[in-house]
Scaffold this active site. Structure first.
Site, mmCIF file in Angstrom:
data_model
loop_
_atom_site.group_PDB
_atom_site.id
_atom_site.type_symbol
_atom_site.label_atom_id
_atom_site.label_comp_id
_atom_site.label_asym_id
_atom_site.label_seq_id
_atom_site.Cartn_x
_atom_site.Cartn_y
_atom_site.Cartn_z
ATOM 1 C CE LYS A 1 7.544 70.221 18.267
ATOM 2 N NZ LYS A 1 8.677 71.045 18.805
ATOM 3 C CB SER B 1 19.607 76.820 21.129
ATOM 4 O OG SER B 1 18.452 76.885 20.755
ATOM 5 N NE ARG C 1 13.906 78.486 22.338
ATOM 6 C CZ ARG C 1 14.362 78.874 21.099
ATOM 7 N NH1 ARG C 1 13.677 79.739 20.229
ATOM 8 N NH2 ARG C 1 15.552 78.714 20.525
ATOM 9 N N GLY D 1 20.453 76.042 15.554
ATOM 10 C CA GLY D 1 21.371 76.232 14.470
ATOM 11 C C GLY D 1 22.651 76.210 14.954
ATOM 12 C CB THR E 1 7.893 69.394 22.609
ATOM 13 O OG1 THR E 1 8.688 69.026 21.473
ATOM 14 C CG2 THR E 1 7.767 70.893 22.625
#
Length: 334
Positions: A193, A12, A257, A14, A250
């Protein structure tokens, strides 16, 4: 000025970076290790597995042959999982015929060696074949970059000229890039993080609210800073884009993810179930182990990292771990 750029990694992030580069007028070749994925990008101009809604420009070429991707490239951008960086760099190095700007947009630490990604790239790509190594990092979800949502990140390198080249290469009216000479801090902030994001997801999965999340992020940032400074980072870097900025995005988004993995753990799924369900690399899981070992080595207190390590690697109960963190001896915030 237009440049020939090879983007190694058609996940995703890249793919989103390739879209930015192409829009800025660059000649972009996107490398995937899967021929089927390269064919999809070339003939359908989609990458459904990683960016289901995105339509890629016809000018973005894809290949599953790495030598084709990097042929005559002036800039090579590594956007692959940390665990694959060394192997791919070893493949790339003998194929380079001139000094090239090496960029990476990955976020993690190598297992066992605990090395940052720029260190791996410098080890595997001879100095005679690279102009510099630049880390591209900051609060950036690929899904949002692909639809031209406003994004601001950092290009970090000890080589100021190379950082400026990368800044000029990527910057446009929705993708703003700052430069930074503290590559140690930028890389460590980006990697560490992810650990805190796993914890933030777990808290939400367990039903805790904003107070708990704010506490975790704030004390998590303190841990990140302590470890980073011990390795020579500028403490100010950790309140910048690649530190606090990346931590916020994040730890608060379902796009992450690492957050989603933590959320599933908080809901009672096993780590095995989480990894099977995700289908993509969750960098925070491996980084937790590396950071835990580094903290032991440097004798740095990182209680949140240690707690998440216990959950991931020793099967500790998430709720019990949270209680143990809250009942630690009282201390000064400073």
């Amino acid at each position: 000025m237009s440049k020939k750029v090879a983007v190694l990694g058609a996940g995703s992030w890249g793919t989103a970076l390739a879209m930015v580069l192409e829009e800025n007028g660059n000649d972009v070749c996107l490398w995937s290790h899967k021929a089927k994925q390269a064919d999809e990008i070339n003939f359908k101009h989609t990458n459904k597995l990683y960016l289901p809604s995105a339509v890629l420009a016809a000018n973005i070429r894809a290949t599953s042959h790495i030598e084709e991707a990097i042929k005559d490239a002036e800039v090579i951008v590594f956007v692959i999982p940390t665990k694959a960086i060394r192997e791919v760099a070893k493949t790339v190095a003998p194929l380079l015929t001139k000094p090239t700007v090496i960029v990476h947009a990955s976020k993690g630490l190598e297992q066992e060696s605990h090395k940052r990604i720029s260190e791996i790239l410098e080890e595997e790509i001879p100095e005679s074949k690279r102009q510099a190594v630049v880390a591209l990092s900051g609060p950036s979800h690929a899904e949002e970059v692909a639809v031209k949502d406003l994004t601001t990140i950092t290009a970090a390198s000890t080589n100021e000229k190379a950082a400026k080249v990368v800044q000029d290469l990527f910057m446009n009216d929705y993708f703003r890039v700052y430069t930074n000479n503290d590559i140690i801090g930028v890389e460590l902030g980006a990697a560490l993080k992810n650990i805190i994001a796993v914890g933030a997801g777990a808290l939400q999965g367990l039903g805790y609210g904003d107070n708990a999340k704010a506490a975790l992020m704030t004390r998590g940032l303190a841990e990140i800073s302590r470890l980073g400074v011990a390795f020579g980072a500028d403490p100010m870097t950790f309140i910048g884009l690649s530190g606090l900025g990346d931590l916020i995005v994040t730890c608060t988004s379902v796009h992450s993810r690492n957050w989603r993995a933590g959320h599933m753990l908080g809901k009672g799924n096993s780590l095995k179930e989480v990894l099977e369900s995700m289908g993509m690399v969750v960098e925070g899981i491996a980084t937790t182990k590396a950071a835990y070992e580094l903290a032991k080595q440097k004798e740095i207190e990182m209680p949140i990292t240690a707690a998440i390590y216990e959950v991931l690697y020793n099967g500790a109960n998430v709720e019990d771990i949270i209680v143990s963190l809250m009942k630690r001896d009282g201390k000064s915030e400073a």
